[in-house]
Scaffold this motif. Sequence first.
Motif, PDB file in Angstrom:
ATOM      1  N   PHE A  32       1.075  -0.845   0.179  1.00 33.31           N
ATOM      2  CA  PHE A  32       0.124  -0.122  -0.205  1.00 33.31           C
ATOM      3  C   PHE A  32       1.394   1.383   0.116  1.00 33.31           C
ATOM      4  N   TRP A  33       0.543   2.392   0.880  1.00 31.78           N
ATOM      5  CA  TRP A  33       1.310   3.531   0.880  1.00 31.78           C
ATOM      6  C   TRP A  33       2.400   2.932   1.805  1.00 31.78           C
ATOM      7  N   GLY A  34       2.588   2.472   2.551  1.00 34.03           N
ATOM      8  CA  GLY A  34       3.492   2.133   3.335  1.00 34.03           C
ATOM      9  C   GLY A  34       3.754   2.086   4.793  1.00 34.03           C
ATOM     10  N   ALA A  35       4.562   2.676   5.263  1.00 33.31           N
ATOM     11  CA  ALA A  35       4.926   3.033   7.044  1.00 33.31           C
ATOM     12  C   ALA A  35       5.984   4.300   6.336  1.00 33.31           C
ATOM     13  N   ASN A  36       6.431   5.910   7.759  1.00 30.47           N
ATOM     14  CA  ASN A  36       7.010   6.144   7.812  1.00 30.47           C
ATOM     15  C   ASN A  36       7.304   6.938   6.221  1.00 30.47           C
ATOM     16  N   ARG A  37       6.943   7.003   5.662  1.00 25.79           N
ATOM     17  CA  ARG A  37       7.453   7.713   4.249  1.00 25.79           C
ATOM     18  C   ARG A  37       8.036   9.018   4.573  1.00 25.79           C
TER      19      ARG A  37
ATOM     20  N   LEU B  61      -2.161   4.910  12.331  1.00 24.49           N
ATOM     21  CA  LEU B  61      -2.752   6.632  11.136  1.00 24.49           C
ATOM     22  C   LEU B  61      -1.439   7.034  11.641  1.00 24.49           C
ATOM     23  N   ARG B  62      -0.436   6.861  12.302  1.00 28.60           N
ATOM     24  CA  ARG B  62       0.779   7.700  12.852  1.00 28.60           C
ATOM     25  C   ARG B  62       2.042   7.424  11.381  1.00 28.60           C
TER      26      ARG B  62
ATOM     27  N   GLU C 216      -0.782  15.119   7.692  1.00 26.44           N
ATOM     28  CA  GLU C 216      -0.781  15.452   6.206  1.00 26.44           C
ATOM     29  C   GLU C 216      -1.528  15.159   5.191  1.00 26.44           C
ATOM     30  N   TRP C 217      -2.474  13.799   5.674  1.00 32.94           N
ATOM     31  CA  TRP C 217      -3.626  14.159   4.760  1.00 32.94           C
ATOM     32  C   TRP C 217      -4.758  15.222   5.211  1.00 32.94           C
TER      33      TRP C 217
END
Length: 262
Positions: free
Chosen positions: A116-121, A153-154, A160-161
């Motif tokens: 998916f988007w991934g973590a901590n980008r 969520l973090r 940012e969203w």
Amino acid sequence: MLEGHRLLQVWQYKFQEEKTFDAVLNTASKYGYTGVLVKALDGEIWMNQYDPAQDALYSLDQIDQQVLQAHVRGLLYCCWTNPLYDPPSLDEAERTGEIAQRVDALFLDVEPYASFWGANRDPGLATRFMQQVRAIAPQAYIVLQPDPRADRLREIRIEEWLPYIDAIAGQHYFNDFQSSVAREVDRIQDIANVYHKSMIPTLPGNADPADLITLKLQLKQWVAWRLGSMNKVQQSILGSSSINVAAIRNAMDNLWAYTKRM
């Protein structure tokens, strides 16, 4: 904009009995849903690259056609996408924005996992992506559809969203989270209090009917995940605006009789 609505979420036609979009609309109308939520993209790739069905989405023109089909039936037409990190291209943001401005609402399934988007980008990445989307669709109704647990969520940097979305449709899958209906009701309220956004929780359609009734009675709007994973009882519960005990009992009796014959 989605207050009081009940959306039936659609993934891939090959995983459901309804093999055409018209059949999807028939099911939505039959069970009382007020709209459908159809998958459009993984990143910038159209769904027909993953699903061979004739009505799997492949173009903006096709979305325009399905919007008309749904509206003629008195149903909302919404799309959902999985924003992907490669990082996201300008093409992905532009296509996402073009879809958003055509539909009643666009849902972004943003999760902190590798596929998916991934973590901590990188900080600012989601901000830039959403600025590009909003440059094309400034008036669109956009909903974030994340894993609603605090750590998750973090990891997607929800802050940012938030400036670019209108509502949150957290995936409150209590049966997968080893949670409870009461805990998810509290979580929904906590998220609303912290982030000050409209809430349209995404509910696990394959959960125990008694739990779905308990949860539904405390909500005004929701998304049912997903077509193809629910039986008739679960559909009857999540599609209707009020609990019809006699209808549900009859559906459960029919399901039990069908199970005994198998």
